[in-house]
Scaffold this motif. Sequence first.
Motif, PDB file in Angstrom:
ATOM      1  N   LEU A   5       0.829  -1.201   0.000  1.00  0.00           N
ATOM      2  CA  LEU A   5       0.000   0.000   0.000  1.00  0.00           C
ATOM      3  C   LEU A   5       0.867   1.255   0.000  1.00  0.00           C
ATOM      4  CD1 LEU A   5      -2.806   1.272   0.181  1.00  0.00           C
ATOM      5  CD2 LEU A   5      -2.623   1.106   2.669  1.00  0.00           C
ATOM      6  N   ALA A   6       1.963   1.227   0.756  1.00  0.00           N
ATOM      7  CA  ALA A   6       2.865   2.380   0.806  1.00  0.00           C
ATOM      8  C   ALA A   6       3.486   2.644  -0.565  1.00  0.00           C
ATOM      9  CB  ALA A   6       3.958   2.152   1.842  1.00  0.00           C
ATOM     10  N   ILE A   7       3.903   1.601  -1.253  1.00  0.00           N
ATOM     11  CA  ILE A   7       4.488   1.763  -2.586  1.00  0.00           C
ATOM     12  C   ILE A   7       3.438   2.271  -3.564  1.00  0.00           C
ATOM     13  CG2 ILE A   7       5.475   0.515  -4.555  1.00  0.00           C
ATOM     14  CD1 ILE A   7       6.960  -1.221  -2.492  1.00  0.00           C
ATOM     15  N   ALA A   8       2.236   1.718  -3.493  1.00  0.00           N
ATOM     16  CA  ALA A   8       1.161   2.161  -4.388  1.00  0.00           C
ATOM     17  C   ALA A   8       0.806   3.626  -4.129  1.00  0.00           C
ATOM     18  CB  ALA A   8      -0.070   1.276  -4.205  1.00  0.00           C
ATOM     19  N   LEU A   9       0.776   4.017  -2.863  1.00  0.00           N
ATOM     20  CA  LEU A   9       0.462   5.401  -2.516  1.00  0.00           C
ATOM     21  C   LEU A   9       1.555   6.352  -2.991  1.00  0.00           C
ATOM     22  CD1 LEU A   9      -1.699   7.057  -1.180  1.00  0.00           C
ATOM     23  CD2 LEU A   9      -0.612   6.679   1.009  1.00  0.00           C
ATOM     24  N   LYS A  10       2.810   5.938  -2.830  1.00  0.00           N
ATOM     25  CA  LYS A  10       3.925   6.764  -3.315  1.00  0.00           C
ATOM     26  C   LYS A  10       3.859   6.905  -4.835  1.00  0.00           C
ATOM     27  CE  LYS A  10       7.214   5.916   0.396  1.00  0.00           C
ATOM     28  NZ  LYS A  10       8.557   5.496   0.752  1.00  0.00           N
ATOM     29  N   ALA A  11       3.576   5.820  -5.534  1.00  0.00           N
ATOM     30  CA  ALA A  11       3.468   5.874  -6.995  1.00  0.00           C
ATOM     31  C   ALA A  11       2.330   6.795  -7.415  1.00  0.00           C
ATOM     32  CB  ALA A  11       3.259   4.478  -7.567  1.00  0.00           C
ATOM     33  N   LEU A  12       1.218   6.734  -6.701  1.00  0.00           N
ATOM     34  CA  LEU A  12       0.082   7.602  -7.006  1.00  0.00           C
ATOM     35  C   LEU A  12       0.441   9.073  -6.808  1.00  0.00           C
ATOM     36  CD1 LEU A  12      -2.920   7.741  -7.774  1.00  0.00           C
ATOM     37  CD2 LEU A  12      -3.433   7.618  -5.332  1.00  0.00           C
ATOM     38  N   VAL A  13       1.152   9.372  -5.731  1.00  0.00           N
ATOM     39  CA  VAL A  13       1.580  10.755  -5.465  1.00  0.00           C
ATOM     40  C   VAL A  13       2.517  11.238  -6.562  1.00  0.00           C
ATOM     41  CG1 VAL A  13       3.004  12.164  -3.914  1.00  0.00           C
ATOM     42  CG2 VAL A  13       1.218  10.706  -2.970  1.00  0.00           C
ATOM     43  N   VAL A  14       3.486  10.407  -6.942  1.00  0.00           N
ATOM     44  CA  VAL A  14       4.454  10.793  -7.972  1.00  0.00           C
ATOM     45  C   VAL A  14       3.751  11.013  -9.312  1.00  0.00           C
ATOM     46  CG1 VAL A  14       6.416   9.938  -9.339  1.00  0.00           C
ATOM     47  CG2 VAL A  14       6.447   9.758  -6.851  1.00  0.00           C
ATOM     48  N   ILE A  15       2.848  10.129  -9.683  1.00  0.00           N
ATOM     49  CA  ILE A  15       2.135  10.254 -10.956  1.00  0.00           C
ATOM     50  C   ILE A  15       1.219  11.474 -10.945  1.00  0.00           C
ATOM     51  CG2 ILE A  15       0.388   9.178 -12.431  1.00  0.00           C
ATOM     52  CD1 ILE A  15       1.716   6.464 -11.642  1.00  0.00           C
ATOM     53  N   ALA A  16       0.472  11.666  -9.845  1.00  0.00           N
ATOM     54  CA  ALA A  16      -0.458  12.793  -9.764  1.00  0.00           C
ATOM     55  C   ALA A  16       0.282  14.128  -9.815  1.00  0.00           C
ATOM     56  CB  ALA A  16      -1.294  12.694  -8.492  1.00  0.00           C
ATOM     57  N   LEU A  17       1.334  14.260  -9.032  1.00  0.00           N
ATOM     58  CA  LEU A  17       2.071  15.521  -9.042  1.00  0.00           C
ATOM     59  C   LEU A  17       2.845  15.718 -10.349  1.00  0.00           C
ATOM     60  CD1 LEU A  17       3.158  15.806  -5.345  1.00  0.00           C
ATOM     61  CD2 LEU A  17       1.717  17.381  -6.611  1.00  0.00           C
ATOM     62  N   GLY A  18       3.255  14.625 -10.981  1.00  0.00           N
ATOM     63  CA  GLY A  18       3.883  14.738 -12.300  1.00  0.00           C
ATOM     64  C   GLY A  18       2.900  15.261 -13.334  1.00  0.00           C
ATOM     65  N   ALA A  19       1.664  14.770 -13.288  1.00  0.00           N
ATOM     66  CA  ALA A  19       0.631  15.255 -14.207  1.00  0.00           C
ATOM     67  C   ALA A  19       0.290  16.715 -13.920  1.00  0.00           C
ATOM     68  CB  ALA A  19      -0.618  14.387 -14.104  1.00  0.00           C
ATOM     69  N   PHE A 126       7.870  25.858 -11.616  1.00  0.00           N
ATOM     70  CA  PHE A 126       6.662  25.120 -11.276  1.00  0.00           C
ATOM     71  C   PHE A 126       6.929  23.614 -11.234  1.00  0.00           C
ATOM     72  CE2 PHE A 126       2.466  23.242 -12.325  1.00  0.00           C
ATOM     73  CZ  PHE A 126       1.801  23.654 -11.184  1.00  0.00           C
ATOM     74  N   ALA A 127       7.654  23.107 -12.218  1.00  0.00           N
ATOM     75  CA  ALA A 127       7.991  21.673 -12.228  1.00  0.00           C
ATOM     76  C   ALA A 127       8.852  21.316 -11.024  1.00  0.00           C
ATOM     77  CB  ALA A 127       8.705  21.307 -13.529  1.00  0.00           C
ATOM     78  N   SER A 128       9.770  22.195 -10.659  1.00  0.00           N
ATOM     79  CA  SER A 128      10.628  21.952  -9.491  1.00  0.00           C
ATOM     80  C   SER A 128       9.821  21.949  -8.204  1.00  0.00           C
ATOM     81  CB  SER A 128      11.721  23.020  -9.409  1.00  0.00           C
ATOM     82  OG  SER A 128      12.530  22.980 -10.538  1.00  0.00           O
ATOM     83  N   ALA A 129       8.871  22.861  -8.099  1.00  0.00           N
ATOM     84  CA  ALA A 129       8.021  22.900  -6.905  1.00  0.00           C
ATOM     85  C   ALA A 129       7.187  21.626  -6.785  1.00  0.00           C
ATOM     86  CB  ALA A 129       7.113  24.129  -6.945  1.00  0.00           C
ATOM     87  N   CYS A 130       6.646  21.162  -7.893  1.00  0.00           N
ATOM     88  CA  CYS A 130       5.870  19.917  -7.867  1.00  0.00           C
ATOM     89  C   CYS A 130       6.757  18.725  -7.507  1.00  0.00           C
ATOM     90  CB  CYS A 130       5.190  19.688  -9.212  1.00  0.00           C
ATOM     91  SG  CYS A 130       3.835  20.826  -9.532  1.00  0.00           S
ATOM     92  N   ALA A 131       7.965  18.687  -8.036  1.00  0.00           N
ATOM     93  CA  ALA A 131       8.895  17.599  -7.707  1.00  0.00           C
ATOM     94  C   ALA A 131       9.293  17.664  -6.234  1.00  0.00           C
ATOM     95  CB  ALA A 131      10.133  17.672  -8.593  1.00  0.00           C
ATOM     96  N   GLY A 132       9.525  18.867  -5.719  1.00  0.00           N
ATOM     97  CA  GLY A 132       9.857  19.010  -4.301  1.00  0.00           C
ATOM     98  C   GLY A 132       8.721  18.552  -3.411  1.00  0.00           C
ATOM     99  N   LEU A 133       7.504  18.893  -3.797  1.00  0.00           N
ATOM    100  CA  LEU A 133       6.330  18.451  -3.024  1.00  0.00           C
ATOM    101  C   LEU A 133       6.198  16.932  -3.078  1.00  0.00           C
ATOM    102  CD1 LEU A 133       3.860  19.247  -1.361  1.00  0.00           C
ATOM    103  CD2 LEU A 133       2.616  19.539  -3.529  1.00  0.00           C
ATOM    104  N   ALA A 134       6.406  16.341  -4.238  1.00  0.00           N
ATOM    105  CA  ALA A 134       6.340  14.877  -4.366  1.00  0.00           C
ATOM    106  C   ALA A 134       7.423  14.218  -3.523  1.00  0.00           C
ATOM    107  CB  ALA A 134       6.482  14.464  -5.831  1.00  0.00           C
ATOM    108  N   TRP A 135       8.623  14.778  -3.553  1.00  0.00           N
ATOM    109  CA  TRP A 135       9.746  14.238  -2.775  1.00  0.00           C
ATOM    110  C   TRP A 135       9.400  14.273  -1.289  1.00  0.00           C
ATOM    111  CZ3 TRP A 135      14.407  12.404  -4.664  1.00  0.00           C
ATOM    112  CH2 TRP A 135      15.403  12.157  -3.720  1.00  0.00           C
ATOM    113  N   TRP A 136       8.862  15.391  -0.843  1.00  0.00           N
ATOM    114  CA  TRP A 136       8.503  15.550   0.566  1.00  0.00           C
ATOM    115  C   TRP A 136       7.375  14.602   0.966  1.00  0.00           C
ATOM    116  CZ3 TRP A 136       3.990  17.824   2.819  1.00  0.00           C
ATOM    117  CH2 TRP A 136       4.083  17.970   4.207  1.00  0.00           C
TER     118      TRP A 136
END
Length: 141
Positions: A5-19, A126-136
């Motif tokens: 579940l943790a991996i799936a949630l992380k993948a969802l966050v990365v994909i959503a913030l990437g979009a 903007f892309a950097s801010a989204c990546a930083g938020l995803a990283w966090w």
Amino acid sequence: MNPVLAIALKALVVIALGAIGTFLGSPLVRLVLRRADAPRPRGAAGPDGGDEASPGIQAASAQLRGGHWIGLLERLAVYASILSGFSGGIAVVLAVKGLARYPELKATTSGAAERFIIGTFASVLFASACAGLAWWLTGLW
């Protein structure tokens, strides 16, 4: 928390913030460009003290065609570079973009160069801010 579940949630966050970073960056960049090209009041002096009209950051969009698609790919590449830990990828993206646009920028007005610089900075930030938020967010669990 369940590891799957943790991996799936992380993948969802990365994909959503990437979009979000890739696709919502376009309206944001257009807004920044409109604000940068705001008309001055009649009789107001320009940055160099003259009364001449702005060369037109918005009008330069016809000279720099393909900017929407280039911006989408640029934001996606910056986002992926940051999340993968390859910070040199940002330099590669900006170098390729600058070298590819150099002939067009050299042959056009300063409005096109301003549009290129302002649009690139807004897009990358903007892309950097989204990546930083995803990283966090992915580091929370």
